[in-house]
Structure formats: C-alpha cells, structure tokens
Design an enzyme around this catalytic site. Structure first.
Site, PDB file in Angstrom:
ATOM      1  N   HIS A 189      11.513 -80.314  44.423  1.00 29.55           N
ATOM      2  CA  HIS A 189      10.156 -79.898  44.810  1.00 29.55           C
ATOM      3  C   HIS A 189       9.934 -78.403  44.564  1.00 29.55           C
ATOM      4  O   HIS A 189       9.137 -77.765  45.254  1.00 29.55           O
ATOM      5  CB  HIS A 189       9.869 -80.216  46.283  1.00 29.55           C
ATOM      6  CG  HIS A 189      10.073 -81.646  46.653  1.00 29.55           C
ATOM      7  ND1 HIS A 189       9.068 -82.587  46.566  1.00 29.55           N
ATOM      8  CD2 HIS A 189      11.170 -82.309  47.094  1.00 29.55           C
ATOM      9  CE1 HIS A 189       9.536 -83.767  46.954  1.00 29.55           C
ATOM     10  NE2 HIS A 189      10.811 -83.628  47.263  1.00 29.55           N
ATOM     11  N   SER A 319       6.052 -59.840  22.538  1.00 29.59           N
ATOM     12  CA  SER A 319       4.733 -59.348  22.922  1.00 29.59           C
ATOM     13  C   SER A 319       4.273 -58.265  21.970  1.00 29.59           C
ATOM     14  O   SER A 319       5.074 -57.458  21.494  1.00 29.59           O
ATOM     15  CB  SER A 319       4.775 -58.791  24.354  1.00 29.59           C
ATOM     16  OG  SER A 319       3.550 -58.184  24.698  1.00 29.59           O
TER      17      SER A 319
END
EC number: 4.2.1.2
Length: 461
Positions: A189, A319
C-alpha cells in the site's frame, strides 16, 4: 526518352504505374484511394505474405496445377522479397480494405512481374506470369491474408519476443541471486511492511515474467492454425481439397513452427480468436513489465530525497534546465510502450468482435496492432535489460538506513507480547520520534535483551 510510367490494366481498365515499379494496377489504385496517415502494412506481414505465396506456388506445382517453370519463378521472386531486395514495392497503407485484399494483390502483382522477368519476359502487359491466375491460384485474399497474419504473428513471437523475454528474465534472476543477502524493508500500500531481501523482491519480478512467458507459449498452437484452403467464404471453392494442408506443411517445414490447416475454415475467416488470445498474452506481459519498470524507478528515486535503494546506469543527461539530473529513462520508455500495448489490445479486440457473417473485415488493424505490440515488447525488453537491469546496483547503506528506521519491524514481537502491545510500541515510536527499541523500553513491555533477540530483520525474511 525513357518513359516514367507504364500502363497496367485490371478489371476497371488501364491506369498509369511508375515504370520502375513492380506493382500493378490494383496497388496503384489503392495508393490513390487510401492516402490515410503514415502507417504502412507491417514489414513482418509482407515477409509472411511472401512466404505464403512461395509455399502456395510449391503446393500448386506439387498438385499439378502450376507448371514447373512458373512455380520456380514465383518462388524465386518471393525469395528476393524475403531477402529485402524489393522493400520499396509494398507502399500500401494499413488503412485499406478490411480483408487485406489490396496488400494481397500488391504481393501478387510484384511477384508476377518479377517472376515474368526471371522467365525472360517483361513486367506489365504481356507478362508471362499472371497475378491472379498464377500467383493467386487456388487462393482468396480472405484466406491468404489471415494465413499471413498467423505466420507473421507466430514467427515474431518465436523469433523475437520469446528470446528477448528469456534474456530479461535471466538478467533479473542473476540480480536476484546477486542481492540475495541484502535485507530491506518491504512495502505494501506504498507503506512500510515487514522485511524481505532485495533478491526475493527481484525474484518476484522474474517469476512474473516466467508466468507471462507461459501465457505467450500457450498461445502459439492456435496461431499455427492456418486459414489457407478456405478461399472466399470457407468452403474451399476453386481450390484443390488438399491445397491447404500442402501449403501448411511447406510453411511448417521452412519455419520450424507446427503450422497446419485449420479444422474449420469458416471460423478462420470470420473470427480472430487465436490473435485475440495471443495478444491477451502480450497484454499480460505488458502488465508485468509495467509493474517491474515502475518498481525499479521508484526504488531508484532520489538520489537524495527519494527511496534511493537502487542505483541505475547513467545513460544520458536528464534535464535541459537542471544540471546533473539523471532520470530513469529506460523505465519510462518501457511504461509508455506498455501503455501502447494495452491500447492495442482494446482496439484489436473490438476489431475481432466486429466481423460479419463469413468474414472479419478488420484484418489489417488486427495485424498491425499485434505486430506492433510484439515489436515494442521485444525491443523494449532488450533495451531495459541492456541499458538498465544489467547495470543496476543495490545501495546497501541506504537500504540499511531505511530498514533501521522502519516501524514495521515491530511485527516480529507479535508472537512474544501480542498484537496490541506491539502496536502500542510502534505508535509510541512514531509519535515521539524514537526508535522501536527506545519505545519498547519506555513502555516497559520487554527488556533490551529481549528486543535485541526478537527483532532481527535477517530472521524475518
């Protein structure tokens, strides 16, 4: 002066065709009428059509339907196509007639014109080999195109997809073995859970691929059932009753795949359940790969503000504005292509469900989507393995740091002090920012010696 065009004729009359082209009238009409997008008929399907046409010529010769010279010339022309000598002769769009008739005729015309030249004749009017009467003898687009679809699909699965899948699975198994001693915190989870080893985690990925491989292999037998011999509607009109079996036998001998004539030609023309089932296996593989790629990039997140448990190869700058940034690009490429495969599956299933009566007329779409998915998955697995998995390393110090901070190690205390007291220790540690050991001692539920003996991550895996 050299002519730039020649006149070719079909039942609609004459039409100009580029003089240098081997294709004929029907291909030219398709070029004129279906200027739709940029997707061309997949090269794997073109090669499969050439293989099928060669097998048909050989079968017709064996049945006494085609003379030796013509059969040999057609087979020779098909071999040239298979060798890549005529790649530019198959320019037709995927978005054409739903039976693939125009691509079948494209192949018929190219082989007829080239076979005529091999026999010492010419291309175009007066050719020595006829595209319909000789190359397409005993055939219909309705049975030959789906036959080529199955040949292409089975070939790509066997020769490209399964080898790439096997290599990636072995690479993950190797990493699982290499990291078998690295105990780390598990996560369920997206929350901390009990420990496992990094090797165990990666072994799960490898097992997912093994299950996917089983699914893909289970689909192969259905892909090896061929429609050839059904002709127009499945009855076998205008072909020898043994033609389908003869063609399938030749394709099996040449490919090493167990091709055989389908038992019910009506289903082979009107439905595409084998390709739906097989693409479902590709979808299964895509789902597994997407999960694996996402796990890898999450575990490699950071490098300083994320999980940072894995280090991935630094392949290129990440980037245009942030200096020094390196991104999990192989995982991103894999997840994108898996999305495409899942979308392909939906469109393929809709197409397969949309047949009417004796023929499904979504065949080019189905073929295009299946072959694109197989190609994407094979290439993607090769790329992920070579540029990511092979160079993937464990950040042992970071893994140990996160392990020491996890509250879920408290689970080891359940058998000794019970769930409620163990939960109280975890909540106290979280609320006060202390370690589990400090919280346990503060609450007085056990001694330091007991904690050290019972909370041992290496014993919890």
């Amino acid at each position: 002066m050299t002519k730039t065009v020649r006149s070719e004729t079909d039942t609609f009359g004459p039409i100009d065709v580029p003089a240098a082209a081997l294709w004929g009238a029907q291909t030219q009409r398709s070029l004129a009428h279906f200027r739709i997008s940029s997707e061309k008929m997949p090269p794997e399907l073109i090669l499969a059509l050439a293989r099928v046409k060669r097998a048909c010529a050989e079968a017709n010769r064996g049945l006494g339907k085609l003379d030796d010279a013509k059969a040999a010339a057609i087979a020779g022309a098909a071999d040239e196509v298979l060798a890549g000598r005529h790649d530019g002769e198959f320019p037709l769009s995927v978005w054409q007639t739903g039976s693939g008739t125009q691509s079948n005729m494209n192949m018929n015309e190219v082989l007829a014109n080239r076979a005529s030249e091999l026999l010492g004749g010419r291309r175009g009017p007066g050719r020595l080999v006829h595209p319909n009467d000789d190359v397409n003898l005993g055939q219909s687009s309705n049975d030959i195109f789906p036959t080529a679809m199955h040949v292409a699909a089975a070939t790509q699965v066997k020769e490209r997809l399964l080898p790439s899948l096997d290599l990636l699975r072995h690479a993950l198994e190797s990493k699982a073995e290499a990291f078998a001693d690295v105990v780390k915190i598990g996560r369920t989870h997206l929350q901390d859970a009990t420990p496992l080893t990094l090797g165990q985690e990666i072994s799960g990925w490898a097992a997912q691929l093994a299950l996917s491989e089983q699914a893909v292999r289970a689909a192969l037998p259905m892909l090896c059932q061929l429609a050839v011999g059904g002709t127009a509607v499945g009855t076998g009109l205008n072909t020898d009753p043994s033609f389908g079996a003869a063609v399938a036998a030749r394709l099996a001998e040449q490919s090493g795949l167990p091709f055989e004539s389908a038992g019910n030609k009506f289903a082979a023309l009107a439905g595409h359940e084998p390709l739906v089932f097989a693409h479902g296996a590709l979808k299964t593989l895509a789902a597994a790969l997407m999960k694996i790629a996402n796990d890898i990039r999450w575990l490699a997140s950071g490098p300083r503000s994320g999980l940072g448990e894995l280090s991935l190869p630094e392949n290129e700058p990440g980037s245009s504005i942030m200096p020094g940034k390196v991104n999990p690009t192989q995982c991103e490429a894999m997840t994108m292509l898996c999305c495409q495969v899942l979308g392909n599956d939906a469109a393929l299933a809709i197409g397969a469900a949309s047949g009417n009566f004796e023929l499904n007329v979504f065949k080019p779409l189905i073929a295009h989507n299946f072959l694109q998915s197989a190609r994407l998955l094979a290439d993607g697995m090769d790329s992920l393995r070579e540029h990511c998995v092979d160079g993937m390393e464990a950040n042992r110090a970071r893994i140990a740091e996160l392990m020491a901070r996890s509250l879920m190690l408290v689970t080891a205390l359940n058998p000794h002090i019970g769930y409620d007291k163990a939960a109280a220790i975890a909540k106290h540690a979280h609320r006060h920012g202390t370690t589990l050991r400090e919280a346990a001692l503060a609450l007085g539920h056990l001694s330091a010696e007991q904690f050290d003996a019972w909370v041992r991550p290496e014993d919890m895996v």
